[in-house]
Design a protein around this motif. Structure first.
Motif, mmCIF file in Angstrom:
data_model
loop_
_atom_site.group_PDB
_atom_site.id
_atom_site.type_symbol
_atom_site.label_atom_id
_atom_site.label_comp_id
_atom_site.label_asym_id
_atom_site.label_seq_id
_atom_site.Cartn_x
_atom_site.Cartn_y
_atom_site.Cartn_z
ATOM 1 N N GLN A 7 0.820 -1.213 0.000
ATOM 2 C CA GLN A 7 0.000 0.000 0.000
ATOM 3 C C GLN A 7 0.850 1.259 0.000
ATOM 4 O O GLN A 7 0.359 2.331 -0.347
ATOM 5 N N ALA A 8 2.094 1.138 0.414
ATOM 6 C CA ALA A 8 2.943 2.320 0.557
ATOM 7 C C ALA A 8 4.374 1.965 0.195
ATOM 8 O O ALA A 8 4.771 0.793 0.237
ATOM 9 N N VAL A 9 5.140 2.986 -0.183
ATOM 10 C CA VAL A 9 6.561 2.809 -0.471
ATOM 11 C C VAL A 9 7.307 2.775 0.863
ATOM 12 O O VAL A 9 7.142 3.667 1.686
ATOM 13 N N LEU A 69 13.164 5.355 -5.785
ATOM 14 C CA LEU A 69 13.655 6.687 -5.434
ATOM 15 C C LEU A 69 14.604 7.246 -6.490
ATOM 16 O O LEU A 69 14.501 8.420 -6.859
ATOM 17 N N ASP A 70 15.532 6.438 -6.979
ATOM 18 C CA ASP A 70 16.487 6.935 -7.973
ATOM 19 C C ASP A 70 15.765 7.472 -9.206
ATOM 20 O O ASP A 70 16.119 8.538 -9.732
ATOM 21 N N GLU A 120 7.323 16.570 -3.954
ATOM 22 C CA GLU A 120 6.679 16.822 -2.661
ATOM 23 C C GLU A 120 6.440 15.507 -1.913
ATOM 24 O O GLU A 120 6.628 15.430 -0.697
ATOM 25 N N TYR A 121 6.040 14.464 -2.638
ATOM 26 C CA TYR A 121 5.823 13.152 -2.027
ATOM 27 C C TYR A 121 7.141 12.599 -1.481
ATOM 28 O O TYR A 121 7.190 12.062 -0.369
ATOM 29 N N VAL A 122 8.206 12.744 -2.248
ATOM 30 C CA VAL A 122 9.510 12.253 -1.803
ATOM 31 C C VAL A 122 9.939 12.953 -0.516
ATOM 32 O O VAL A 122 10.383 12.312 0.439
ATOM 33 N N TRP A 123 9.801 14.269 -0.488
ATOM 34 C CA TRP A 123 10.230 15.031 0.685
ATOM 35 C C TRP A 123 9.359 14.726 1.904
ATOM 36 O O TRP A 123 9.865 14.394 2.978
ATOM 37 N N ASN A 124 8.043 14.862 1.744
ATOM 38 C CA ASN A 124 7.123 14.766 2.887
ATOM 39 C C ASN A 124 6.878 13.344 3.372
ATOM 40 O O ASN A 124 6.746 13.113 4.580
ATOM 41 N N ALA A 130 19.620 11.592 -2.992
ATOM 42 C CA ALA A 130 18.802 12.781 -2.776
ATOM 43 C C ALA A 130 19.634 14.053 -2.749
ATOM 44 O O ALA A 130 19.153 15.134 -3.121
ATOM 45 N N ALA A 131 20.888 13.965 -2.308
ATOM 46 C CA ALA A 131 21.762 15.139 -2.271
ATOM 47 C C ALA A 131 22.356 15.432 -3.647
ATOM 48 O O ALA A 131 22.691 16.582 -3.954
ATOM 49 N N ARG A 132 22.467 14.413 -4.486
ATOM 50 C CA ARG A 132 23.155 14.549 -5.772
ATOM 51 C C ARG A 132 22.250 15.105 -6.873
ATOM 52 O O ARG A 132 22.689 15.891 -7.716
ATOM 53 N N GLU A 133 20.980 14.715 -6.895
ATOM 54 C CA GLU A 133 20.098 15.043 -8.011
ATOM 55 C C GLU A 133 19.435 16.416 -7.838
ATOM 56 O O GLU A 133 19.258 16.907 -6.723
ATOM 57 N N ALA A 134 19.047 17.013 -8.953
ATOM 58 C CA ALA A 134 18.301 18.280 -8.945
ATOM 59 C C ALA A 134 16.812 17.951 -8.992
ATOM 60 O O ALA A 134 16.250 17.717 -10.063
#
Length: 292
Positions: free
Chosen positions: A113-115, A153-154, A166-170, A208-212
């Motif tokens: 149901q969720a990542v 994620l990648d 927004e989904y990735v961050w929150n 997450a730190a590497r990508e724009a």
């Protein structure tokens, strides 16, 4: 249960979806669900392991819409958020929409149901064992696992959209901040009595730190190191720990607003309207002249 283990599940070994009989498939799904409901605890686990290992559910590819038979744990239940997150990801699969009446049973079979973040478990003291070897022992502190990863994620970071970012961050990073960056303790002794500490990012933290992928004030996507929390849209959780873990800039405007007692929105508005800055400067100069 015997029928499911000996007849139903073996029917799907190597079966091509083109050869699938829809009526037979619905009946098989009903048998599996009933067997899981009725099995005793010990036998149920045996049955569940077989069910999770068998590609007997119809999946739909998030990128192409192609259908194929997949094991339940490799499928996600389709939701609006997950559709946005996995959009165009060729490695992501949704359980077909026609499974609606069996959603509860599908979850029991392993359909997700969720990542979720995948990480090694921490012990009662919060240590994550990384390496135990002669002369080389490593562990993560406070639940940190440098090998932590998140499904999809990648791809999401490399193909940002406003909803996806927004989904990735929150939803993915903020609740799992302890897995983004942390401290690794190393020692030649298993007792860690003579150890060294090193701050590190996990695999998911590095990505997450590497990508724009974070939206800046101009609407373009930037690397975290190019932005501060002040730059993010208001719908983003104000998580200073996550910002620090990703190497974001210090929120200078927020600090200035607190010190000056001026709302941050006003300072940002002034920065975008130089004419208003000049107007304020003239007004201040005029009032100072009146006082003298």
């Amino acid at each position: 249960m015997a029928e499911v283990l000996q007849v139903v599940l073996p029917r799907y070994d190597g079966l091509d979806i083109a050869m699938l009989n829809p009526a037979q498939h619905d009946a098989d799904l009903e048998r599996v669900a009933r067997a899981l409901d009725e099995a005793a605890a010990g036998r149920r686990q045996e049955l569940l392991e077989s069910v999770k290992a068998t590609p007997f559910l119809i999946g739909e590819n998030a990128a192409t819409g192609e259908q194929a038979l997949r094991p339940p744990p490799l499928l996600y239940q389709r939701t609006k958020d997950l559709e946005a997150y996995f959009d165009q990801n060729p490695d992501a699969w949704f359980a077909r929409d026609g499974y609606g009446p069996w959603l509860v049973q599908l979850r029991a079979m392993g359909v997700r149901q969720a990542v979720e973040a995948r990480a090694r478990p921490a012990n009662a003291a919060g240590y994550v064992t990384i390496s135990v070897d002669f002369g080389r022992n490593e562990r993560g502190l406070d639940g940190f696992d440098p090998a932590a990863q998140v499904d999809g994620l990648d791809f999401a970071l490399a193909h940002p959209s406003h909803d996806r970012s927004e989904y990735v961050w929150n939803v993915l990073l903020a609740p799992n901040r302890r897995l983004v960056a942390g401290v690794v303790e190393r020692s030649v002794l298993t007792s860690f009595s003579d150890s060294s500490l090193e701050e590190a990012r996990s695999e998911m933290g590095d990505a997450a730190a590497r990508e724009a992928w974070l939206p800046g004030r101009d609407g373009t996507f930037r690397r975290p190191g190019e932005l501060s929390l002040d730059d993010l849209p208001p719908t983003y959780t104000r998580d200073e720990g996550l910002a620090q873990a990703l190497g974001m800039l210090r929120p200078v405007v927020s600090e200035a607003a607190r010190q000056l007692g001026v709302p941050a929105e006003v300072l940002w508005g002034l920065s975008e309207r130089p004419d208003l800055v000049a107007l304020v400067e003239r007004e201040l100069a005029s009032r100072e002249a009146d006082q003298h």
